[in-house]
Motif scaffolding. Structure first.
Motif, PDB file in Angstrom:
ATOM      1  N   MET A   1       0.814  -1.200   0.000  1.00 33.97           N
ATOM      2  CA  MET A   1       0.000   0.000   0.000  1.00 33.97           C
ATOM      3  C   MET A   1       0.854   1.260   0.000  1.00 33.97           C
ATOM      4  N   ALA A   2       2.160   1.145   0.107  1.00 30.89           N
ATOM      5  CA  ALA A   2       3.029   2.322   0.152  1.00 30.89           C
ATOM      6  C   ALA A   2       3.160   3.009  -1.209  1.00 30.89           C
ATOM      7  N   GLN A   3       2.853   2.280  -2.276  1.00 31.79           N
ATOM      8  CA  GLN A   3       2.986   2.847  -3.617  1.00 31.79           C
ATOM      9  C   GLN A   3       1.700   3.574  -4.002  1.00 31.79           C
ATOM     10  N   LYS A   4       1.834   4.840  -4.380  1.00 33.14           N
ATOM     11  CA  LYS A   4       0.662   5.608  -4.787  1.00 33.14           C
ATOM     12  C   LYS A   4       0.127   5.087  -6.109  1.00 33.14           C
ATOM     13  N   PRO A   5      -1.188   5.226  -6.325  1.00 28.00           N
ATOM     14  CA  PRO A   5      -1.772   4.809  -7.607  1.00 28.00           C
ATOM     15  C   PRO A   5      -1.182   5.608  -8.761  1.00 28.00           C
ATOM     16  N   LYS A   6      -1.183   4.978  -9.933  1.00 25.98           N
ATOM     17  CA  LYS A   6      -0.697   5.625 -11.154  1.00 25.98           C
ATOM     18  C   LYS A   6      -1.866   6.363 -11.798  1.00 25.98           C
ATOM     19  N   LEU A   7      -1.646   7.628 -12.143  1.00 21.90           N
ATOM     20  CA  LEU A   7      -2.653   8.425 -12.840  1.00 21.90           C
ATOM     21  C   LEU A   7      -2.611   8.056 -14.322  1.00 21.90           C
ATOM     22  N   LEU A   8      -3.703   7.473 -14.820  1.00 21.56           N
ATOM     23  CA  LEU A   8      -3.773   7.062 -16.218  1.00 21.56           C
ATOM     24  C   LEU A   8      -4.275   8.194 -17.105  1.00 21.56           C
ATOM     25  N   HIS A   9      -5.246   8.950 -16.587  1.00 22.34           N
ATOM     26  CA  HIS A   9      -5.844  10.026 -17.380  1.00 22.34           C
ATOM     27  C   HIS A   9      -6.628  10.939 -16.434  1.00 22.34           C
ATOM     28  N   SER A  10      -6.637  12.227 -16.747  1.00 26.31           N
ATOM     29  CA  SER A  10      -7.483  13.147 -15.990  1.00 26.31           C
ATOM     30  C   SER A  10      -8.035  14.193 -16.950  1.00 26.31           C
ATOM     31  N   HIS A  11      -9.231  14.683 -16.632  1.00 25.14           N
ATOM     32  CA  HIS A  11      -9.818  15.750 -17.434  1.00 25.14           C
ATOM     33  C   HIS A  11     -10.909  16.453 -16.620  1.00 25.14           C
ATOM     34  N   ILE A  12     -11.165  17.688 -16.990  1.00 23.52           N
ATOM     35  CA  ILE A  12     -12.189  18.490 -16.335  1.00 23.52           C
ATOM     36  C   ILE A  12     -13.547  18.050 -16.877  1.00 23.52           C
ATOM     37  N   ILE A  13     -14.483  17.747 -15.961  1.00 26.86           N
ATOM     38  CA  ILE A  13     -15.809  17.305 -16.400  1.00 26.86           C
ATOM     39  C   ILE A  13     -16.889  18.350 -16.133  1.00 26.86           C
ATOM     40  N   ALA A  14     -16.603  19.337 -15.275  1.00 24.83           N
ATOM     41  CA  ALA A  14     -17.580  20.393 -15.004  1.00 24.83           C
ATOM     42  C   ALA A  14     -16.870  21.566 -14.347  1.00 24.83           C
ATOM     43  N   SER A  15     -17.415  22.768 -14.573  1.00 24.30           N
ATOM     44  CA  SER A  15     -16.872  23.927 -13.880  1.00 24.30           C
ATOM     45  C   SER A  15     -17.954  24.989 -13.758  1.00 24.30           C
ATOM     46  N   SER A  16     -17.824  25.784 -12.708  1.00 28.34           N
ATOM     47  CA  SER A  16     -18.728  26.900 -12.469  1.00 28.34           C
ATOM     48  C   SER A  16     -17.879  28.082 -12.031  1.00 28.34           C
ATOM     49  N   ARG A  17     -18.526  29.112 -11.600  1.00 27.38           N
ATOM     50  CA  ARG A  17     -17.815  30.290 -11.123  1.00 27.38           C
ATOM     51  C   ARG A  17     -16.926  29.940  -9.920  1.00 27.38           C
ATOM     52  N   LEU A  18     -17.355  28.986  -9.094  1.00 31.04           N
ATOM     53  CA  LEU A  18     -16.634  28.643  -7.876  1.00 31.04           C
ATOM     54  C   LEU A  18     -15.895  27.305  -7.915  1.00 31.04           C
ATOM     55  N   PHE A  19     -16.397  26.356  -8.695  1.00 33.47           N
ATOM     56  CA  PHE A  19     -15.883  25.000  -8.597  1.00 33.47           C
ATOM     57  C   PHE A  19     -15.463  24.445  -9.955  1.00 33.47           C
ATOM     58  N   THR A  20     -14.419  23.610  -9.916  1.00 35.79           N
ATOM     59  CA  THR A  20     -13.994  22.841 -11.072  1.00 35.79           C
ATOM     60  C   THR A  20     -13.932  21.384 -10.621  1.00 35.79           C
ATOM     61  N   VAL A  21     -14.561  20.496 -11.384  1.00 36.30           N
ATOM     62  CA  VAL A  21     -14.573  19.078 -11.054  1.00 36.30           C
ATOM     63  C   VAL A  21     -13.686  18.343 -12.061  1.00 36.30           C
ATOM     64  N   GLU A  22     -12.753  17.568 -11.532  1.00 35.78           N
ATOM     65  CA  GLU A  22     -11.818  16.801 -12.349  1.00 35.78           C
ATOM     66  C   GLU A  22     -12.096  15.312 -12.180  1.00 35.78           C
ATOM     67  N   SER A  23     -12.095  14.577 -13.276  1.00 37.59           N
ATOM     68  CA  SER A  23     -12.197  13.127 -13.259  1.00 37.59           C
ATOM     69  C   SER A  23     -10.788  12.557 -13.401  1.00 37.59           C
ATOM     70  N   MET A  24     -10.459  11.561 -12.585  1.00 40.71           N
ATOM     71  CA  MET A  24      -9.120  10.965 -12.592  1.00 40.71           C
ATOM     72  C   MET A  24      -9.248   9.446 -12.715  1.00 40.71           C
ATOM     73  N   ASP A  25      -8.631   8.875 -13.723  1.00 39.56           N
ATOM     74  CA  ASP A  25      -8.573   7.419 -13.871  1.00 39.56           C
ATOM     75  C   ASP A  25      -7.263   6.948 -13.248  1.00 39.56           C
ATOM     76  N   LEU A  26      -7.384   6.088 -12.229  1.00 38.30           N
ATOM     77  CA  LEU A  26      -6.216   5.638 -11.470  1.00 38.30           C
ATOM     78  C   LEU A  26      -6.061   4.126 -11.563  1.00 38.30           C
ATOM     79  N   GLU A  27      -4.785   3.691 -11.527  1.00 42.06           N
ATOM     80  CA  GLU A  27      -4.495   2.263 -11.417  1.00 42.06           C
ATOM     81  C   GLU A  27      -3.705   2.044 -10.135  1.00 42.06           C
ATOM     82  N   PHE A  28      -4.219   1.159  -9.280  1.00 32.51           N
ATOM     83  CA  PHE A  28      -3.582   0.870  -7.999  1.00 32.51           C
ATOM     84  C   PHE A  28      -2.530  -0.219  -8.158  1.00 32.51           C
ATOM     85  N   SER A  29      -1.667  -0.360  -7.167  1.00 38.74           N
ATOM     86  CA  SER A  29      -0.532  -1.279  -7.262  1.00 38.74           C
ATOM     87  C   SER A  29      -0.962  -2.730  -7.464  1.00 38.74           C
ATOM     88  N   ASN A  30      -2.197  -3.072  -7.085  1.00 42.09           N
ATOM     89  CA  ASN A  30      -2.694  -4.444  -7.282  1.00 42.09           C
ATOM     90  C   ASN A  30      -3.375  -4.627  -8.638  1.00 42.09           C
TER      91      ASN A  30
END
Length: 183
Positions: free
Chosen positions: A1-30
């Motif tokens: 569990m010491a190894q952080k997940p690998k980021l495969l892809h990320s992109h913005i899926i929504a945004s407003s005046r106050l908030f930005t939502v990002e989607s992140m596809d991750l692969e864990f060590s297992n």
């Protein structure tokens, strides 16, 4: 569990005046893959101040919280403007929200707000040696300023209108720090 997940892809899926939502596809060590969503911070950060006056009272504000649809008692806080240091932002926000500046500002801790869903955090500052100075703020209505004895924050935490978790944590950290300074 010491190894952080690998980021495969990320992109913005929504945004407003106050908030930005990002989607992140991750692969864990297992080998497991998951998609996470998180709020991405904008700006240069945020500060929350535990301002302690000469009577050893904490300066509080009462403001409307749209998230809870009610008025809430909390600590002064606000965004760090681009080019501002944390101390400069803390002092400006104090002047805007409680009508006092501070000659002494100490950084206590950077706290995450909700690490599963938010990248942003807040820096907790203690403000001492207060002096009166008012700046115009960006609140839609005047804030009510209250004081509470630092020695009795347990009673403050029991109030039904004092519920913000980060303010509660900041108060206890600041009280412990303040008492150690007196030794």
């Amino acid at each position: 569990m010491a190894q952080k997940p690998k980021l495969l892809h990320s992109h913005i899926i929504a945004s407003s005046r106050l908030f930005t939502v990002e989607s992140m596809d991750l692969e864990f060590s297992n080998g497991e893959q998951r998609t996470y969503e998180r709020l991405v911070p904008g700006g240069a950060g945020a500060v929350m101040m535990v301002a302690i006056n000469a009577h050893q009272e904490v300066m509080l504000i009462k403001e409307y919280g749209a998230g809870i649809e009610d008025y809430t008692v909390t600590l002064p806080k606000g965004a760090v403007d681009l080019g501002e240091s944390l101390s400069e932002a803390a002092n400006r926000e104090l002047k805007e929200e409680i009508g006092f500046g501070a000659r002494e500002i100490t950084h206590l801790k950077q706290m995450s707000l909700s690490p599963s869903y938010m990248k942003s955090g807040i820096d907790v500052m203690v403000a001492l040696d207060l002096y009166p100075e008012q700046l115009e703020g960006d609140e839609p209505e005047p804030l009510e300023v209250l004081t509470w004895p630092l020695a009795d924050i347990e009673s403050l935490v029991c109030r039904t209108d004092f519920t913000e978790g980060r303010a509660i944590a900041a108060l206890f950290m600041a009280r412990d720090w303040y008492l150690k300074q007196a030794i």
